[in-house]
Enzyme design. Structure first.
Site, short mmCIF file in Angstrom:
data_model
loop_
_atom_site.label_atom_id
_atom_site.label_comp_id
_atom_site.label_asym_id
_atom_site.label_seq_id
_atom_site.Cartn_x
_atom_site.Cartn_y
_atom_site.Cartn_z
N ASN A 24 -10.44 0.12 0.16
CA ASN A 24 -8.98 0.23 0.21
C ASN A 24 -8.43 -0.32 -1.10
O ASN A 24 -8.48 -1.53 -1.32
CB ASN A 24 -8.48 -0.56 1.42
CG ASN A 24 -6.96 -0.56 1.54
OD1 ASN A 24 -6.25 -0.24 0.59
ND2 ASN A 24 -6.47 -0.96 2.70
N CYS B 255 0.82 -1.22 0.00
CA CYS B 255 0.00 0.00 0.00
C CYS B 255 0.85 1.28 0.00
O CYS B 255 0.34 2.35 -0.32
CB CYS B 255 -0.92 0.03 1.21
SG CYS B 255 -2.03 -1.37 1.28
N HIS C 168 -3.23 7.33 2.65
CA HIS C 168 -3.68 6.05 2.11
C HIS C 168 -5.06 5.76 2.69
O HIS C 168 -5.28 5.86 3.89
CB HIS C 168 -2.68 4.96 2.50
CG HIS C 168 -3.18 3.57 2.29
ND1 HIS C 168 -3.87 3.18 1.16
CD2 HIS C 168 -3.10 2.46 3.07
CE1 HIS C 168 -4.19 1.90 1.25
NE2 HIS C 168 -3.73 1.45 2.40
N1 ACO Z 1 -19.04 -8.02 9.62
C1 ACO Z 1 -19.50 -8.30 10.85
N2 ACO Z 1 -18.70 -8.72 11.84
C2 ACO Z 1 -17.38 -8.82 11.59
C3 ACO Z 1 -16.84 -8.53 10.33
C4 ACO Z 1 -17.75 -8.11 9.32
N3 ACO Z 1 -17.34 -7.80 8.08
N4 ACO Z 1 -15.52 -8.73 10.37
C5 ACO Z 1 -15.22 -9.13 11.61
N5 ACO Z 1 -16.35 -9.19 12.36
C6 ACO Z 1 -16.52 -9.59 13.74
C7 ACO Z 1 -15.43 -10.52 14.22
O1 ACO Z 1 -15.69 -11.84 13.83
C8 ACO Z 1 -15.51 -10.31 15.70
O2 ACO Z 1 -16.57 -11.08 16.19
P1 ACO Z 1 -16.46 -11.82 17.62
O3 ACO Z 1 -16.28 -10.71 18.61
O4 ACO Z 1 -17.74 -12.55 17.70
O5 ACO Z 1 -15.25 -12.70 17.50
C9 ACO Z 1 -15.90 -8.84 15.83
O6 ACO Z 1 -16.42 -8.45 14.56
C10 ACO Z 1 -14.74 -7.96 16.16
O7 ACO Z 1 -13.64 -8.34 15.33
P2 ACO Z 1 -12.35 -7.51 15.31
O8 ACO Z 1 -11.38 -8.12 14.34
O9 ACO Z 1 -11.90 -7.31 16.73
O10 ACO Z 1 -12.93 -6.17 14.71
P3 ACO Z 1 -12.25 -4.78 14.70
O11 ACO Z 1 -13.03 -3.83 15.49
O12 ACO Z 1 -10.79 -4.88 14.98
O13 ACO Z 1 -12.45 -4.38 13.19
C11 ACO Z 1 -11.11 -4.25 11.22
C12 ACO Z 1 -11.88 -5.16 12.15
C13 ACO Z 1 -12.09 -3.31 10.56
C14 ACO Z 1 -10.42 -5.09 10.15
C15 ACO Z 1 -10.08 -3.47 12.07
O14 ACO Z 1 -9.26 -4.35 12.77
C16 ACO Z 1 -9.24 -2.57 11.29
O15 ACO Z 1 -9.69 -1.54 10.86
N6 ACO Z 1 -7.96 -2.92 11.10
C17 ACO Z 1 -7.09 -2.22 10.23
C18 ACO Z 1 -6.85 -3.10 9.08
C19 ACO Z 1 -6.96 -2.41 7.80
O16 ACO Z 1 -7.48 -1.34 7.64
N7 ACO Z 1 -6.41 -3.06 6.84
C20 ACO Z 1 -6.39 -2.53 5.54
C21 ACO Z 1 -5.31 -3.19 4.80
S1 ACO Z 1 -3.76 -2.77 5.44
C22 ACO Z 1 -3.50 -1.27 4.94
O17 ACO Z 1 -3.99 -0.84 3.95
C23 ACO Z 1 -2.64 -0.47 5.76
#
Ligand code: ACO
Length: 356
Positions: free
Chosen positions: A283, A114, A253
């Site tokens: 993204n 990225c 980004h």
């Molecule tokens: N829909 C509904 N529920 C979901 C989804 C979804 N799409 N995805 C995950 N969940 C659930 C999980 O299963 C979990 O359920 P549980 O509590 O029953 O186990 C719950 O939501 C919480 O999961 P987390 O992984 O803790 O969710 P989080 O609040 O961390 O959000 C996310 C996930 C959005 C991916 C977050 O971690 C994030 O923003 N991370 C940054 C990653 C990112 O942006 N990556 C982009 C690529 S890298 C880059 O470009 C830099």
């Protein structure tokens, strides 16, 4: 005197097909409300059959060349920032070169996930400063959708496909790319990776599909991305003797709205001076900054003389920032050789000069 590197053209392309959060609701266990709240994304564009990174990149490149008013045949270098090239060999840049007709250009891909566009800005500036090139096409293009596990709801909601391009030219008088900061940390590589497909993990007989899918620990990525991007911004500003208050627009980004907001908060920049378009594209990895930059310029959010700060974080891990003094496009002076060659080529192909 070292020539400055000026962005003189910009353009982007996204596939026609749109995948909304509502569409995803019918495929996996998720909701529009969850995706919007956690990521800010409402829809993303996805390639159709027969479309991939190079064809998107070529479309974005044509738009950027058109805006710069130069011909592809006059480019000295074509660089494609991507981790999703059409093939292992040749590079995406070779395919773009063929499609746009950049016959005399050096062609190569740049892999920094990225952060690829920010890395590419630094490389283009270096090529121009060294005298190795006077006209560089930098395209960032990604087809992440083909490497997604569409049953993994924690990753498949995040990504979209697209391409963004800039033409960067040498100028003896105009301001341009002021500075860049590039960083990386291979020890954190497992937070976001595609295990298979490289030389360590090629299964020529009966490949295991999951090995070729993108895997991510979202929380680790979040924790690493925010301070790294903010620090890179602070470093590039400090090196130029500037402060965040001097920046007209931050174009980060488009990883995730929460990451963008957290970086903005750390930097102490007003929300109105942070560009966000993630809701419509998701993204798009390396392509996200040039797509956002194009929209910001076209919306009049960036004007000549403005300072634009870009920052990115991606797999690897890689991250960085680039500070650009916006030139406003076509060079009035500088790079006369390049521009004269382009004008004569335009005259030959269209029978008249482009009015700009
Ligand atoms: N829909 C509904 N529920 C979901 C989804 C979804 N799409 N995805 C995950 N969940 C659930 C999980 O299963 C979990 O359920 P549980 O509590 O029953 O186990 C719950 O939501 C919480 O999961 P987390 O992984 O803790 O969710 P989080 O609040 O961390 O959000 C996310 C996930 C959005 C991916 C977050 O971690 C994030 O923003 N991370 C940054 C990653 C990112 O942006 N990556 C982009 C690529 S890298 C880059 O470009 C830099």
């Amino acid at each position: 005197m070292t020539a400055s590197a000026v962005i003189t053209g910009w353009g982007f392309y996204v596939p026609r097909s749109v995948l909304t959060n509502r569409d995803l609701e019918s495929r996996i266990d998720t909701t529009d409300a969850w995706i919007v709240e956690r990521t800010g994304i409402r829809e993303r564009h996805i390639v159709s059959d027969g479309e991939a990174t190079a064809s998107m990149a070529a479309n974005a490149a044509r738009a950027a060349l058109d805006r710069a008013g130069i011909a592809a045949g006059d480019l000295d270098a074509v660089m494609v920032a991507t981790t999703t090239a059409d093939h292992l060999v040749p590079t995406a840049a070779c395919l773009v070169q063929e499609q746009i007709g950049a016959r005399r250009a050096a062609v190569f891909d740049l892999g920094a996930a990225c952060a690829g566009f920010v890395y590419g800005i630094a490389v283009a500036k270096g090529l121009i400063a060294s005298g190795a090139a006077r006209g560089v096409l930098l395209v960032a293009a990604e087809t992440i959708s083909r490497f997604i596990d569409w049953s993994d709801r924690s990753t498949c909601v995040l990504f979209g496909d697209g391409a963004g391009a800039v033409v960067i030219e040498a100028s003896d008088g105009r301001p341009g790319i002021r500075g860049t900061v590039l960083r990386g940390d291979g020890t954190k590589r497992h937070a976001l990776w595609v295990e298979g497909g490289g030389s360590l993990m090629v299964h020529l007989d009966g490949p295991s599909g999951q090995m070729y899918r993108l895997r991510m620990d979202g929380q680790d990525v979040f924790k690493l991305a925010v301070p790294s991007m903010a620090r890179a911004c602070e470093e590039v500003l400090a090196a130029e003797g500037l402060r965040i208050g001097d920046v007209t627009l931050l174009v980060p980004h488009q990883a995730n709205l929460r990451i963008i907001e957290a970086v903005g908060k750390r930097l102490g920049i007003d929300r109105a001076r942070v560009f966000v378009n993630i809701e419509r594209y998701g993204n798009t990895s390396a392509a996200s900054i040039p797509i956002a930059l194009c929209e910001a310029v076209d919306q009049g959010r960036v004007r000549p003389g403005d300072l634009v700060l870009m920052c990115a974080f991606g797999g690897g891990m890689t991250w960085g920032a680039a500070l650009v003094e916006w030139s406003g496009g076509v060079l009035a002076t500088g790079a006369p050789g390049l521009r004269d060659r382009a004008r004569s080529q335009l005259r030959r192909s269209h029978g008249a000069l482009d009015p700009r």
